[in-house]
Design a protein around this motif. Structure first.
Motif, mmCIF file in Angstrom:
data_model
loop_
_atom_site.group_PDB
_atom_site.id
_atom_site.type_symbol
_atom_site.label_atom_id
_atom_site.label_comp_id
_atom_site.label_asym_id
_atom_site.label_seq_id
_atom_site.Cartn_x
_atom_site.Cartn_y
_atom_site.Cartn_z
ATOM 1 N N UNK A 1 0.840 -1.199 0.000
ATOM 2 C CA UNK A 1 0.000 0.000 0.000
ATOM 3 C C UNK A 1 0.874 1.246 0.000
ATOM 4 N N UNK A 2 0.250 2.380 -0.308
ATOM 5 C CA UNK A 2 1.001 3.636 -0.312
ATOM 6 C C UNK A 2 1.558 3.956 1.070
ATOM 7 N N UNK A 3 0.824 3.605 2.101
ATOM 8 C CA UNK A 3 1.277 3.896 3.456
ATOM 9 C C UNK A 3 2.540 3.131 3.827
ATOM 10 N N UNK A 4 2.774 1.998 3.171
ATOM 11 C CA UNK A 4 3.957 1.193 3.478
ATOM 12 C C UNK A 4 5.216 1.745 2.826
ATOM 13 N N UNK A 5 5.047 2.664 1.886
ATOM 14 C CA UNK A 5 6.176 3.370 1.307
ATOM 15 C C UNK A 5 7.149 2.521 0.516
ATOM 16 N N UNK A 6 6.688 1.442 -0.082
ATOM 17 C CA UNK A 6 7.559 0.587 -0.893
ATOM 18 C C UNK A 6 7.444 1.018 -2.357
ATOM 19 N N UNK A 7 8.545 1.422 -2.956
ATOM 20 C CA UNK A 7 8.546 1.914 -4.329
ATOM 21 C C UNK A 7 8.888 0.799 -5.316
ATOM 22 N N UNK A 8 8.715 1.107 -6.602
ATOM 23 C CA UNK A 8 9.078 0.151 -7.651
ATOM 24 C C UNK A 8 10.563 -0.155 -7.600
ATOM 25 N N UNK A 9 11.363 0.849 -7.247
ATOM 26 C CA UNK A 9 12.806 0.640 -7.134
ATOM 27 C C UNK A 9 13.128 -0.319 -5.991
ATOM 28 N N UNK A 10 12.385 -0.216 -4.899
ATOM 29 C CA UNK A 10 12.582 -1.138 -3.777
ATOM 30 C C UNK A 10 12.280 -2.570 -4.192
ATOM 31 N N UNK A 11 11.217 -2.741 -4.963
ATOM 32 C CA UNK A 11 10.839 -4.068 -5.439
ATOM 33 C C UNK A 11 11.913 -4.621 -6.373
ATOM 34 N N UNK A 12 12.415 -3.763 -7.254
ATOM 35 C CA UNK A 12 13.457 -4.197 -8.192
ATOM 36 C C UNK A 12 14.713 -4.647 -7.449
ATOM 37 N N UNK A 13 15.110 -3.890 -6.425
ATOM 38 C CA UNK A 13 16.294 -4.263 -5.646
ATOM 39 C C UNK A 13 16.067 -5.563 -4.881
ATOM 40 N N UNK A 14 14.861 -5.739 -4.360
ATOM 41 C CA UNK A 14 14.554 -6.963 -3.633
ATOM 42 C C UNK A 14 14.581 -8.176 -4.561
ATOM 43 N N UNK A 15 14.063 -8.023 -5.774
ATOM 44 C CA UNK A 15 14.083 -9.115 -6.743
ATOM 45 C C UNK A 15 15.514 -9.465 -7.133
ATOM 46 N N UNK A 16 16.335 -8.457 -7.297
ATOM 47 C CA UNK A 16 17.738 -8.705 -7.638
ATOM 48 C C UNK A 16 18.431 -9.456 -6.504
ATOM 49 N N UNK A 17 18.133 -9.083 -5.270
ATOM 50 C CA UNK A 17 18.724 -9.768 -4.111
ATOM 51 C C UNK A 17 18.257 -11.216 -4.040
ATOM 52 N N UNK A 18 16.976 -11.452 -4.315
ATOM 53 C CA UNK A 18 16.459 -12.820 -4.302
ATOM 54 C C UNK A 18 17.120 -13.660 -5.392
ATOM 55 N N UNK A 19 17.323 -13.049 -6.546
ATOM 56 C CA UNK A 19 17.992 -13.754 -7.648
ATOM 57 C C UNK A 19 19.414 -14.144 -7.250
ATOM 58 N N UNK A 20 20.119 -13.226 -6.619
ATOM 59 C CA UNK A 20 21.491 -13.509 -6.186
ATOM 60 C C UNK A 20 21.526 -14.598 -5.123
ATOM 61 N N UNK A 21 20.554 -14.568 -4.221
ATOM 62 C CA UNK A 21 20.518 -15.540 -3.123
ATOM 63 C C UNK A 21 20.302 -16.974 -3.603
ATOM 64 N N UNK A 22 19.710 -17.143 -4.774
ATOM 65 C CA UNK A 22 19.434 -18.503 -5.260
ATOM 66 C C UNK A 22 20.606 -19.111 -6.010
ATOM 67 N N UNK A 23 21.722 -18.396 -6.079
ATOM 68 C CA UNK A 23 22.864 -18.852 -6.863
ATOM 69 C C UNK A 23 23.319 -20.262 -6.554
ATOM 70 N N UNK A 24 23.338 -20.650 -5.285
ATOM 71 C CA UNK A 24 23.836 -21.975 -4.886
ATOM 72 C C UNK A 24 22.714 -22.903 -4.452
ATOM 73 N N UNK A 25 21.469 -22.545 -4.733
ATOM 74 C CA UNK A 25 20.337 -23.353 -4.293
ATOM 75 C C UNK A 25 19.790 -24.203 -5.433
ATOM 76 N N UNK A 26 18.829 -25.052 -5.090
ATOM 77 C CA UNK A 26 18.235 -25.936 -6.096
ATOM 78 C C UNK A 26 17.165 -25.274 -6.926
ATOM 79 N N UNK A 27 16.781 -24.059 -6.579
ATOM 80 C CA UNK A 27 15.819 -23.292 -7.367
ATOM 81 C C UNK A 27 16.447 -21.956 -7.734
ATOM 82 N N UNK A 28 15.950 -21.369 -8.796
ATOM 83 C CA UNK A 28 16.438 -20.064 -9.236
ATOM 84 C C UNK A 28 15.251 -19.139 -9.461
ATOM 85 N N UNK A 29 15.485 -17.853 -9.312
ATOM 86 C CA UNK A 29 14.468 -16.859 -9.633
ATOM 87 C C UNK A 29 14.710 -16.426 -11.067
ATOM 88 N N UNK A 30 13.778 -16.745 -11.941
ATOM 89 C CA UNK A 30 13.935 -16.444 -13.364
ATOM 90 C C UNK A 30 12.923 -15.403 -13.805
#
Length: 239
Positions: free
Chosen positions: A31-60
């Motif tokens: 929600x707007x009150x939570x103050x999460x921007x599109x840039x925040x989401x993009x950075x979080x997705x990039x972090x999740x992608x990096x975190x899956x590097x050595x795991x059995x699943x990947x974020x594609x």
């Protein structure tokens, strides 16, 4: 909201969803009150992608958005969970699909002219039922034959983001005898160089289509996932 919490929310949403989720839909979780921007989401997705590097699943990221899927190096073991044997398609069907992908938009008659044999109605029906191809318009000639092109679901299945990700024809081993019949002006040294020239046809201005003929060896959804579906936030087709 803290970055770690954003990542946890996005990860949970992607695992719970039966289809890929676009960044727009993921940003809409907040929600707007939570103050999460599109840039925040993009950075979080990039972090999740990096975190899956050595795991059995990947974020594609595919045409319809983001999804978790089985990593390629463990695919063979996870595939043993499927009791049913994978569907096998005939060479004729795969050749037809490849012609549609590389020469779209293309008519059934043009496919028959290139392959030198009649294209079965059942073959076209099978590709349409898989939602890999669709009618994108009609050729402005006598009889107005249907023009076929690939779909966003096709891109998703073959783990690709856009039409430009298709491999050069020279890299497709099963098309050695078909490749010489593709009359491209440029040498096939890149995916962009071998795209077909635009075709003027009624009803196709806004109906450009998607493609990929790359291997789907690494595409196996997690056990709670189903086949990917188009992003409901966008009705556009990829160019």
């Amino acid at each position: 909201m803290e970055t770690i919490q954003i990542q946890r929310i996005l990860e949970a949403a992607l695992l719970a969803s039966a289809e890929p989720l676009s960044s727009t839909r993921l940003a809409g979780l907040f929600t707007e009150d939570e103050g999460v921007t599109a840039a925040d989401v993009a950075r979080a997705l990039e972090a999740l992608h990096t975190d899956t590097g050595a795991r059995g699943v990947v974020l594609a990221e595919v045409a319809s958005g983001y999804r978790y899927q089985v990593a390629g190096d463990v695919h063979a073991w996870v595939a043993r969970l499927n009791a049913e044997r994978p569907t096998r398609y005939s060479r004729a069907l795969l050749e037809t699909l490849s012609l549609i992908a590389y020469r779209q938009p293309i008519t059934r008659g043009e496919i028959e002219q290139i392959r030198g044999v009649v294209v079965s109605s059942n073959m076209i029906r099978t590709l349409e039922e898989r939602e890999w191809i669709r009618i994108v318009g009609h050729r402005d000639v006598a009889g107005r034959p249907a023009l076929y092109g690939t779909t966003r679901q096709f891109l998703d299945y073959f783990n690709l983001k856009a039409l430009e990700d298709l491999p050069p024809l020279a890299e497709i081993r099963d098309l050695e005898e078909l490749a010489p019949q593709f009359e491209f002006e440029a040498a096939p040294d890149s995916a962009v160089n071998i795209l077909p020239a635009p075709v003027e046809a009624a009803g196709t201005a806004d109906a450009t289509s998607d493609f990929s003929a790359a291997s789907a060896a690494t595409h196996l959804p997690l056990p709670d996932a189903t086949a990917p579906a188009p992003d409901p936030d966008s009705k556009e087709h990829l160019a």
